[in-house]
Each structure stands twice: as C-alpha cells, then as structure tokens.
Write a protein that holds these residues in place. Structure first.
Motif, PDB file in Angstrom:
ATOM      1  N   LEU A  68      22.699  -1.543  30.662  1.00  0.00           N
ATOM      2  CA  LEU A  68      22.141  -2.895  30.547  1.00  0.00           C
ATOM      3  C   LEU A  68      20.871  -3.047  31.384  1.00  0.00           C
ATOM      4  O   LEU A  68      19.988  -3.843  31.032  1.00  0.00           O
ATOM      5  CB  LEU A  68      23.176  -3.928  30.987  1.00  0.00           C
ATOM      6  N   GLU A  69      20.766  -2.290  32.477  1.00  0.00           N
ATOM      7  CA  GLU A  69      19.570  -2.356  33.317  1.00  0.00           C
ATOM      8  C   GLU A  69      18.322  -1.897  32.576  1.00  0.00           C
ATOM      9  O   GLU A  69      17.206  -2.228  32.972  1.00  0.00           O
ATOM     10  CB  GLU A  69      19.764  -1.497  34.575  1.00  0.00           C
ATOM     11  N   THR A  70      18.489  -1.110  31.514  1.00  0.00           N
ATOM     12  CA  THR A  70      17.333  -0.600  30.785  1.00  0.00           C
ATOM     13  C   THR A  70      16.806  -1.601  29.755  1.00  0.00           C
ATOM     14  O   THR A  70      15.786  -1.341  29.114  1.00  0.00           O
ATOM     15  CB  THR A  70      17.682   0.727  30.071  1.00  0.00           C
ATOM     16  N   LEU A  71      17.493  -2.714  29.578  1.00  0.00           N
ATOM     17  CA  LEU A  71      17.050  -3.755  28.659  1.00  0.00           C
ATOM     18  C   LEU A  71      16.128  -4.733  29.364  1.00  0.00           C
ATOM     19  O   LEU A  71      16.173  -4.880  30.591  1.00  0.00           O
ATOM     20  CB  LEU A  71      18.257  -4.521  28.104  1.00  0.00           C
ATOM     21  N   SER A  72      15.309  -5.423  28.597  1.00  0.00           N
ATOM     22  CA  SER A  72      14.530  -6.518  29.166  1.00  0.00           C
ATOM     23  C   SER A  72      15.490  -7.659  29.492  1.00  0.00           C
ATOM     24  O   SER A  72      16.613  -7.709  28.959  1.00  0.00           O
ATOM     25  CB  SER A  72      13.475  -7.000  28.168  1.00  0.00           C
ATOM     26  N   PRO A  73      15.099  -8.599  30.362  1.00  0.00           N
ATOM     27  CA  PRO A  73      16.004  -9.714  30.683  1.00  0.00           C
ATOM     28  C   PRO A  73      16.513 -10.460  29.456  1.00  0.00           C
ATOM     29  O   PRO A  73      17.710 -10.751  29.358  1.00  0.00           O
ATOM     30  CB  PRO A  73      15.146 -10.603  31.584  1.00  0.00           C
ATOM     31  N   THR A  74      15.633 -10.764  28.505  1.00  0.00           N
ATOM     32  CA  THR A  74      16.068 -11.501  27.318  1.00  0.00           C
ATOM     33  C   THR A  74      16.990 -10.649  26.458  1.00  0.00           C
ATOM     34  O   THR A  74      18.012 -11.138  25.950  1.00  0.00           O
ATOM     35  CB  THR A  74      14.865 -11.980  26.492  1.00  0.00           C
ATOM     36  N   GLU A  75      16.656  -9.375  26.276  1.00  0.00           N
ATOM     37  CA  GLU A  75      17.531  -8.485  25.510  1.00  0.00           C
ATOM     38  C   GLU A  75      18.912  -8.395  26.158  1.00  0.00           C
ATOM     39  O   GLU A  75      19.929  -8.411  25.471  1.00  0.00           O
ATOM     40  CB  GLU A  75      16.917  -7.084  25.429  1.00  0.00           C
ATOM     41  N   ARG A  76      18.925  -8.316  27.472  1.00  0.00           N
ATOM     42  CA  ARG A  76      20.201  -8.216  28.174  1.00  0.00           C
ATOM     43  C   ARG A  76      21.038  -9.467  27.956  1.00  0.00           C
ATOM     44  O   ARG A  76      22.247  -9.393  27.691  1.00  0.00           O
ATOM     45  CB  ARG A  76      19.956  -7.990  29.664  1.00  0.00           C
ATOM     46  N   ALA A  77      20.416 -10.625  28.068  1.00  0.00           N
ATOM     47  CA  ALA A  77      21.140 -11.882  27.875  1.00  0.00           C
ATOM     48  C   ALA A  77      21.714 -11.959  26.466  1.00  0.00           C
ATOM     49  O   ALA A  77      22.888 -12.299  26.274  1.00  0.00           O
ATOM     50  CB  ALA A  77      20.213 -13.068  28.142  1.00  0.00           C
TER      51      ALA A  77
END
Length: 298
Positions: free
Chosen positions: A115-124
């Motif tokens: 999940l750390e490899t995603l952008s903040p919006t992608e993670r959300a």
C-alpha cells in the motif's frame, strides 16, 4: 472521550471506534497517527447531530478518510527523508485474528508495504473498496473525485497491488509452522535451519529509524540474512530471548534484550517459506506494541 448511555453521538462513535481505527491505520501505516485521526474524527463527529445522518458508518468513514488523506500527504514527504528502510508500525493483535484470513491479509506487514507504493488517493480508494467494501459513490464523496474517476483509480490501484501482493493465501497453520522454524533457527543460530525456512531470495528490511542499529539497505539472500542477523546477535552483549507473537494478524516474533522489548519481526510467507522479513527496532514504533489492538473490517 468517555461513553455515556444517554449520549447517542458517543454511543455511535464507540460502536464504530475499532472500524475507524482500522481504516486510519490501513491508510497511514502508523498506530500513533491512526490514534490522532481517531481523536480528530471524534471531535468532528461530536459537532454533528446523529439524527440528521442517514448512514452513520459511512459518515464516520468519510470523515476518517479525509483526515487520513491530509495526514498521509504530509507523512509521505517525511518518509522520503527517513533514515534507512521505513516499515509500518507493527500492531499486537489477538491470537485468534490469524483465523480471519481476510482481515489478517489486509493488515499484514507485506500488504501494508504494498500500500505504501500507491499514491495517497489510490491508497484511499483501494483500502475503502477492497478492504471495507465501501460503495463507489461513498468513496467518491470521501476523496473528492467523481464516481467515474474513482472507478478508474480503483482499477489502476488493484492492478498495481495484484502485481506486488503475496502470491497466494497462506493458512494460519502454515504461517505458524514457518515462524516456529524461524524462531528455532534464531535461538540455535543454526545456518541450516535458516536455509530450510528462508527462500533463497528472501529480503530482510530493518527499521531502526536512525536510533537503533539496523540494515540501511535491504539484505537479499538467505545466507546474507543469516550473517546479518547472527552478526547483530553476536555483538549485543545482553541476554537475548525470543517469543512468538501475532503481528498485524499474522504469526511473528518478539526479540527481547535483558527482558526489554527490542525488535518485532513480521514475515511474508509464500509456498511455505519466508520470502520477506521485516524487523522493526525503532523505539518510537514499538510504544503501541504493549496491548492488543482490536481491529475490524466491519
């Protein structure tokens, strides 16, 4: 934040507290920051008339997501200057949580690193949709995007995660067996024991935060991991003990020096062998590893 039976707002919040904490933790990878978001969510919720809220769970998740997104964007910048490897803050979870495969996988150290490899919006978007089954309309309201855009973000994030997540589901029994074998190898300092349980291309990540000694860069290969770990143990100069535990819903290991908590070890397991080891030594990340964290997806 005390609960009073006559206070409907408090009753609703307490009923969803564990869910809110879990959402925030999966978004942030930090129990300390998740607790802060929990308190901020309470303050926002306390000013709302619950009678005017149609779906209390959705409303609270929306507040939590927005607060977590704001915090995550600033955390991303701080983590870029972190000394050595950054690992999520480990959670001590109940032993029976290993039987809840869906929950255990969603908060596993391996998944949290993906999940750390995603952008903040992608993670959300990914967390809300895949872990908490929030509908696309609610996600759109939480992240400030159109529903169509959220569908696209979800597809992109899902492809990204699928390419990096553990290859298959590991049963609790298989995970426990692997960690028990690893513990025996640590206790006996037996090279063959390490080679039997570690995959040849195993990766060790150590997080000392610049405060405790830890590998600055990933260590790759079973023999190199053995030398790194045994070299560290040999220079400790203190009584070292290990004990099994449950880290983020999965079997893990606690290492103590002279009885004091020193390292929490989590693992990624594929096909019965350990392919990833995550050793957290940063004292600031171990302050919450003293009591079980009640987490939930519902």
């Amino acid at each position: 934040m005390s609960a009073h039976a006559e206070d409907p707002a408090t009753e609703v919040f307490v009923a969803h507290r564990n869910l809110i904490f879990t959402v925030a933790y999966e978004m942030l990878g930090s129990a300390a920051d998740a607790e802060d978001v929990l308190q901020e969510t309470w303050l926002r919720w306390a000013d709302v008339d619950p009678d005017r809220v149609r779906d209390e769970r959705a409303y609270l998740v929306r507040i939590t997501t927005r607060l977590s997104l704001n915090r995550l964007r600033s955390l991303k910048r701080r983590r870029e200057s972190y000394v050595g490897s950054w690992l999520p803050e480990p959670l001590l979870t109940a032993p029976d949580m290993t039987e809840n495969v869906e929950l255990a996988e969603s908060v596993s150290m391996a998944m949290m690193l993906v999940l750390e490899t995603l952008s903040p919006t992608e993670r959300a978007v990914f967390v809300l949709r895949e872990a908490f089954d929030v509908d696309y309309g609610e996600i759109a309201a939480a992240v400030g995007k159109s529903t169509a855009a959220v569908h696209q973000i979800a597809r992109r994030a899902r492809r990204h995660v699928e390419a990096r997540r553990p290859r298959g589901t590991v049963s609790p029994e298989e995970a426990r067996a692997a960690m028990e074998a690893f513990q025996r190898a640590v206790d006996t300092r037996d090279l063959q024991g390490f080679l039997d349980v570690l995959a040849p291309d195993v990766v060790l990540l150590g997080d000392g935060g610049g405060v405790k000694k830890a590998a600055i860069h990933p260590v790759v290969g079973a023999e190199k991991v053995f030398r790194m770990m045994m070299g560290g143990i040999g220079t400790v100069g203190a009584a070292l003990t290990s004990e099994p535990t449950v880290v983020n819903g999965n079997p893990g290991l606690v290492i103590r020096l002279d009885g004091e908590l020193d390292t929490v070890v989590a693992a990624r397991i594929d096909d019965g062998r350990i392919t990833g080891l995550y050793a957290v030594r940063n004292p600031a990340k171990l302050t919450h590893f003293t009591e079980e964290n009640p987490i939930t997806l519902r």
